[in-house]
Design a protein around this motif. Structure first.
Motif, PDB file in Angstrom:
ATOM      1  N   GLN A 128      -8.503  -5.493   2.053  1.00  0.00           N
ATOM      2  CA  GLN A 128      -8.255  -3.957   2.040  1.00  0.00           C
ATOM      3  C   GLN A 128      -7.477  -3.638   1.126  1.00  0.00           C
ATOM      4  N   GLN A 135       0.720  -1.180  -0.044  1.00  0.00           N
ATOM      5  CA  GLN A 135      -0.042   0.008  -0.160  1.00  0.00           C
ATOM      6  C   GLN A 135       1.005   1.221   0.089  1.00  0.00           C
ATOM      7  N   GLU A 150       0.697   6.512  -7.335  1.00  0.00           N
ATOM      8  CA  GLU A 150      -0.532   7.011  -7.306  1.00  0.00           C
ATOM      9  C   GLU A 150      -0.131   8.811  -7.310  1.00  0.00           C
ATOM     10  N   LYS A 164      -2.440   3.374  -0.018  1.00  0.00           N
ATOM     11  CA  LYS A 164      -2.778   3.847   1.407  1.00  0.00           C
ATOM     12  C   LYS A 164      -1.350   4.206   2.137  1.00  0.00           C
ATOM     13  N   ILE A 166      -5.529  -0.731  -3.808  1.00  0.00           N
ATOM     14  CA  ILE A 166      -5.765   0.596  -2.982  1.00  0.00           C
ATOM     15  C   ILE A 166      -4.466   1.157  -2.443  1.00  0.00           C
ATOM     16  N   ASN A 195      -7.106  -3.812  -9.431  1.00  0.00           N
ATOM     17  CA  ASN A 195      -6.310  -2.567  -9.064  1.00  0.00           C
ATOM     18  C   ASN A 195      -6.163  -2.386  -7.342  1.00  0.00           C
ATOM     19  N   TYR A 236      -7.675  -4.382  -2.227  1.00  0.00           N
ATOM     20  CA  TYR A 236      -8.383  -4.340  -3.507  1.00  0.00           C
ATOM     21  C   TYR A 236      -9.646  -3.385  -3.289  1.00  0.00           C
ATOM     22  N   ASP A 237      -9.772  -2.846  -4.267  1.00  0.00           N
ATOM     23  CA  ASP A 237     -11.091  -1.987  -4.427  1.00  0.00           C
ATOM     24  C   ASP A 237     -12.277  -2.870  -4.959  1.00  0.00           C
ATOM     25  N   HIS A 238     -12.009  -4.337  -5.558  1.00  0.00           N
ATOM     26  CA  HIS A 238     -12.925  -5.246  -5.699  1.00  0.00           C
ATOM     27  C   HIS A 238     -12.051  -6.525  -5.911  1.00  0.00           C
TER      28      HIS A 238
END
Length: 660
Positions: A361, A289, A296, A452, A450, A448, A363-365
């Motif tokens: 946590q 992350q 990002e 953090k 996530i 994708n 992955y977004d999906h």
């Protein structure tokens, strides 16, 4: 400042930048002259020759711009000298300027406005000029930052003491754009202050890139330096609007702040991974992350760099480097997740719920048909998803290498090629270890990740109050009273005879003291003393900085002898604001326009009256007028009203009051 003749790598780059700036200035002047001739002539043969000359000048300007871009991407010079295996960080180059002579304008103003002999302040003026000269070559450390900050604060004093809002002082400031090399000339001190602020931010970036990124302390210092650089440029963006130089435009500063914060985030990731990354489930989840966050922010930086109007002036290699870093760190995130899935199987003693929560946590999906818990328990699913992430990592690494190979400037940075190649080979090796004969059945797409971070990067605002600076022109008196905005009579010498020990007036206020409750029939009043006068000397001793008790002591010490006292009176002044010169050009990013082309480079005609022009700090969109010429001068404001305004002598002057 540093020795300007020192043959260091950084000084060589700055000298090359100065030479390029002069070449660009000459080319821009030739372009402006050719365009003027093109508009003036009707002879077809002459027009053909002028058009041919313009094509040569445009070509020359393009070559010079590419050379300047090469200086801006010469990142190796600014990196730490210790051997490192890290992607280089991008510093900002210092803005170049020309010498300024304050001597005659300030001496004349001291004589005219403060009724003092300007020659008595030659040392103070020399100190100011020496400080400015030193600021052209600051050392790349905290001492250099402190020196630039001291000059910036000193400019606040100088502005309030010598630059009235009603006229120009005849001091011309010239600064060169850091990205285009186009000079901007103004008699506005705010251009000087804004350029010094930009150089403070640029120097912080050079300090950040110089830090040793192989140590925790070095990385902490780098993060701090980039945060402070972002804070200074953000302060510049918020307080100096509509600056005439494109490197200080709000859009450009916004992109630079994003880039600096991204570099700080990159150093944070390196700081976390410096002790080594343990091949442990939850450690790899955290690193995934964190590195995804770096990718990002660089993706956002690359997007911002490719937006108008910044795209025209930002170095091409900078935007490509941001794209490369975005792909590289995105690939690392996929590699770390693949390591989690391929190297770690759920054991009997493991916390199943915690691992499921941590994986979900990321992955977004989840991919269709897969659940976090089932992936952890099923060896086949883990392997398929892990290989999907490895494939994505390889794709991202290849894209980063492809973009790097297409950019000539980046292709020549050896350490960048080495880091990208090593990461690519590592991902390929990991993928080959997982490859089997039935690999064609693996059709899962890597989801994708996530992004953090537990280490939020924030701007650190500049703290100018920490740098203690003494006003060079302290002897002129308290700034709240003795400023360029106040008008005073010349000092009047009064010879007062005390009557029975009584002076016939009282004193009030701070420094300087003010006449209060004046007896109209006393000898002092008959000598010309007025209510509200300020006492500037008693018995030949300057008392501008003395309080009531100290002045009273001096008066009483005279006894029955006549008292010689100098006083001044405040005058009502017209607050009509003469518009300041502007050099804002609408189409500079495409045409390398220069407003100051008609000026002589080293000579200013002091006797020539200049037409009124809009100040660059109040130059709005409504007043910008497009024209066929590359010279877009704002029109004069007609019918400006002259408003009578009484200035309070006790008003505290703010050095930044004219910025808002």
């Amino acid at each position: 400042g540093c020795n300007p003749l020192a043959e260091t790598g950084r000084s060589k780059l700055q000298n090359q930048r100065a030479v390029l700036n002069q070449q660009i200035l000459r080319a821009v002047r030739m372009r402006a002259g050719a365009e003027n001739l093109l508009r003036a002539t009707t002879n077809n043969k002459v027009r053909e020759q002028v058009l041919l000359e313009l094509s040569f000048v445009n070509s020359d300007l393009q070559i010079l711009k590419e050379e300047l871009e090469g200086l801006n991407i010469s990142v190796e010079v600014y990196q730490n000298t210790a051997e490192t295996f890290s992607i280089p960080l991008v510093p900002l180059g210092l803005k170049e300027t020309k010498e300024v002579d304050f001597t005659l304008p300030l001496k004349d103003f001291i004589l005219e406005h403060y009724s003092e002999d300007g020659s008595e302040y030659e040392d103070e003026i020399a100190d100011l000029m020496d400080l400015r000269q030193a600021c052209r070559t600051p050392s790349r450390d905290e001492a250099g930052i402190e020196m630039l900050t001291s000059y910036f604060i000193q400019l606040g004093y100088v502005e309030n003491r010598f630059f009235p809002p009603t006229r120009h002082m005849g001091v011309l400031f010239t600064w060169y754009d850091s990205f285009t090399g186009v000079p901007v000339c103004q008699q506005n001190l705010l251009l000087e202050k804004a350029s010094i602020l930009f150089n403070i931010g640029a120097l912080y970036t050079q300090i950040g890139t110089r830090c040793n990124r192989q140590t925790q302390a070095g990385l902490e210092n780098a993060v701090d330096a980039f945060q402070r650089a972002a804070g200074v440029l953000s302060y510049l963006k918020e307080n100096f609007t509509h600056t005439p130089s494109y490197d200080m435009s709000p859009a450009m500063l916004n992109v630079l702040v994003k880039m600096l914060l991204a570099q700080a985030q990159e150093c944070v990731f390196e700081q976390i991974g410096l002790p080594g990354i343990r091949n442990e489930f939850f450690t790899l989840v955290k690193m995934t992350q964190e590195v995804a966050k770096v990718g990002e922010v660089y993706m956002l930086v690359n997007t911002a760099m490719n937006q108008e109007p910044v795209k025209e002036n930002i170095p091409y290699s900078w935007s490509k480097l941001a794209q490369i870093k975005s792909d590289h760190y995105k690939a690392l995130a996929h590699y770390f997740i693949a390591a989690i899935l391929c190297d770690h199987e759920l054991q009997a003693g493991d916390d199943e719920d915690q691992q499921e929560k941590a994986l979900s946590q990321l992955y977004d999906h989840m991919p269709e048909g897969l659940m976090a818990l089932s992936v952890l328990k099923d060896k086949v699913q883990r392997k398929q998803l892990g290989k999907a992430h490895l494939r994505q990592a390889v794709v991202c690494h290849e894209e980063a290498l492809r973009v790097c190979g297409l950019c000539k400037k980046l292709r020549n940075i050896d350490v960048l090629q080495e880091v990208l190649t090593a990461a690519h080979k590592r991902s390929l090796l990991k993928y080959s270890q997982q490859e089997t004969e039935d690999d064609f059945l693996s059709l899962i797409q890597a989801p994708n990740i996530i992004a953090k971070t537990e280490h939020k990067i924030e701007i650190i605002a500049p703290q100018f109050s920490k740098v203690k600076v003494k006003d060079f022109f302290h002897r002129l008196g308290p700034l709240a009273v003795f400023s360029a905005k106040q008008r005073w009579t010349a000092p009047r010498l009064l010879r007062i005879h005390p009557e029975a020990g009584e002076l016939g007036f009282s004193l009030k206020g701070g420094s300087p003291v003010q006449i209060y409750c004046l007896d109209p029939v006393c000898s002092a009043a008959s000598m010309g003393l007025k209510e509200g006068d300020y006492i500037v000397s008693v018995g030949g001793v300057d008392c501008k900085w003395l309080g009531v008790n100290e002045v009273l002591e001096k008066l009483k010490s005279m006894g029955e002898q006549p008292i010689e006292m100098k006083v001044i009176s405040c005058q009502d002044t017209a607050a009509s604001m003469h518009n300041k010169s502007a050099t804002y050009s609408v189409g500079m990013q495409k045409t390398y326009s220069l407003i100051c082309l008609a000026m002589e480079e080293d000579k200013i005609d002091q006797t020539k009256k200049t037409p009124l022009k809009l100040p660059f700090l109040s130059w709005g969109t409504k007043n910008r007028q497009k024209a066929a010429s590359t010279l877009c001068l704002p029109s004069a404001v007609a019918g400006s009203s002259h408003i009578k305004k009484k200035l309070s002598p006790l008003t505290l002057l703010n050095s930044e009051s004219s910025l808002y």
